[in-house]
Design a protein around this motif. Sequence first.
Motif, mmCIF file in Angstrom:
data_model
loop_
_atom_site.group_PDB
_atom_site.id
_atom_site.type_symbol
_atom_site.label_atom_id
_atom_site.label_comp_id
_atom_site.label_asym_id
_atom_site.label_seq_id
_atom_site.Cartn_x
_atom_site.Cartn_y
_atom_site.Cartn_z
ATOM 1 N N UNK A 177 -44.188 1.707 77.190
ATOM 2 C CA UNK A 177 -43.383 2.870 77.584
ATOM 3 C C UNK A 177 -43.008 2.805 79.067
ATOM 4 N N UNK A 178 -43.989 2.497 79.914
ATOM 5 C CA UNK A 178 -43.734 2.440 81.364
ATOM 6 C C UNK A 178 -42.703 1.377 81.731
ATOM 7 N N UNK A 179 -42.698 0.280 80.985
ATOM 8 C CA UNK A 179 -41.793 -0.831 81.285
ATOM 9 C C UNK A 179 -40.558 -0.856 80.388
ATOM 10 N N UNK A 180 -40.436 0.150 79.515
ATOM 11 C CA UNK A 180 -39.283 0.287 78.614
ATOM 12 C C UNK A 180 -39.009 -1.020 77.858
ATOM 13 N N UNK A 181 -40.073 -1.558 77.259
ATOM 14 C CA UNK A 181 -39.964 -2.830 76.548
ATOM 15 C C UNK A 181 -39.484 -2.621 75.118
ATOM 16 N N UNK A 182 -38.700 -3.556 74.646
ATOM 17 C CA UNK A 182 -38.274 -3.582 73.252
ATOM 18 C C UNK A 182 -39.112 -4.655 72.553
ATOM 19 N N UNK A 183 -40.152 -4.208 71.856
ATOM 20 C CA UNK A 183 -41.072 -5.138 71.213
ATOM 21 C C UNK A 183 -41.339 -4.701 69.778
ATOM 22 N N UNK A 184 -41.897 -5.614 69.001
ATOM 23 C CA UNK A 184 -42.243 -5.364 67.610
ATOM 24 C C UNK A 184 -43.757 -5.458 67.474
ATOM 25 N N UNK B 81 -52.656 -5.877 63.518
ATOM 26 C CA UNK B 81 -53.412 -6.533 64.590
ATOM 27 C C UNK B 81 -53.331 -5.813 65.925
ATOM 28 N N UNK B 82 -52.238 -5.093 66.161
ATOM 29 C CA UNK B 82 -52.028 -4.497 67.473
ATOM 30 C C UNK B 82 -51.325 -5.438 68.430
ATOM 31 N N UNK B 83 -51.002 -6.634 67.963
ATOM 32 C CA UNK B 83 -50.237 -7.575 68.785
ATOM 33 C C UNK B 83 -48.787 -7.112 68.805
ATOM 34 N N UNK B 84 -48.197 -7.086 69.987
ATOM 35 C CA UNK B 84 -46.779 -6.778 70.130
ATOM 36 C C UNK B 84 -46.072 -8.036 70.604
ATOM 37 N N UNK B 85 -44.816 -8.199 70.162
ATOM 38 C CA UNK B 85 -44.088 -9.400 70.556
ATOM 39 C C UNK B 85 -42.601 -9.110 70.691
ATOM 40 N N UNK B 86 -41.952 -9.981 71.450
ATOM 41 C CA UNK B 86 -40.495 -9.979 71.564
ATOM 42 C C UNK B 86 -40.046 -11.434 71.527
ATOM 43 N N UNK B 87 -39.202 -11.754 70.563
ATOM 44 C CA UNK B 87 -38.664 -13.105 70.440
ATOM 45 C C UNK B 87 -37.330 -13.149 71.170
ATOM 46 N N UNK B 88 -37.261 -13.956 72.231
ATOM 47 C CA UNK B 88 -35.998 -14.089 72.966
ATOM 48 C C UNK B 88 -35.178 -15.267 72.445
ATOM 49 N N UNK B 89 -35.840 -16.213 71.769
ATOM 50 C CA UNK B 89 -35.157 -17.362 71.166
ATOM 51 C C UNK B 89 -36.009 -17.810 69.986
ATOM 52 N N UNK C 209 -46.410 -18.872 65.089
ATOM 53 C CA UNK C 209 -45.682 -19.200 63.859
ATOM 54 C C UNK C 209 -44.438 -18.335 63.619
ATOM 55 N N UNK C 210 -44.225 -17.315 64.439
ATOM 56 C CA UNK C 210 -43.025 -16.486 64.310
ATOM 57 C C UNK C 210 -41.784 -17.178 64.872
ATOM 58 N N UNK C 211 -41.998 -18.238 65.660
ATOM 59 C CA UNK C 211 -40.873 -18.974 66.255
ATOM 60 C C UNK C 211 -40.992 -20.449 65.889
ATOM 61 N N UNK C 212 -39.915 -21.179 66.092
ATOM 62 C CA UNK C 212 -39.910 -22.609 65.824
ATOM 63 C C UNK C 212 -39.863 -23.410 67.114
#
Length: 160
Positions: A46-53, A58-66, A116-119
């Motif tokens: 919230x503080x950094x206004x991140x767009x993550x999934x 698990x509680x792991x958040x991620x953002x795939x840029x490529x 494994x979410x990215x190649x």
Amino acid sequence: MKKYILLLIAVTLFYASCSKSKDAEALPSPSIQLGEDLKVINKFIADNKLSVTNLAPTGIYYHISDSGNTQSRPTTLSFITARYTGRLLNGSTFTYQDSAKFELRYALPGFQLGLPLIGKGGKIRLILPSGYAYDRQGSNDKLVAPNEVVEFDVEILDLK
């Protein structure tokens, strides 16, 4: 007499191994720790206004840029060459590797689930609860404290 002494030693060792250390009692259970980590992570997002999934549960958040080559994704048995930067949530870098080589099954649990979410050629940002990073012990070099949430920017350079 020897049997009695051996029995006494065995019983003493058994009880000593069963007793809890004061350090272990001071640490929260993994489920309580995950709840605390998620509060920290959600505030950070919230503080950094991140767009993550969220990689639930698990509680792991991620953002795939490529995404990279989605036909070539790692498995836990893959050997990976990666570039990554690890940071504490205050922004300080605690690790950087330009060309790290590792087998995914021996990497942090958060890497095992996130990469494994990215190649090959893909880039991902991972925000890892402590249980999926350095857990209760922290990092060996003490740069990451026990039960500390961390983030990584990772690029898979190669995989086999």
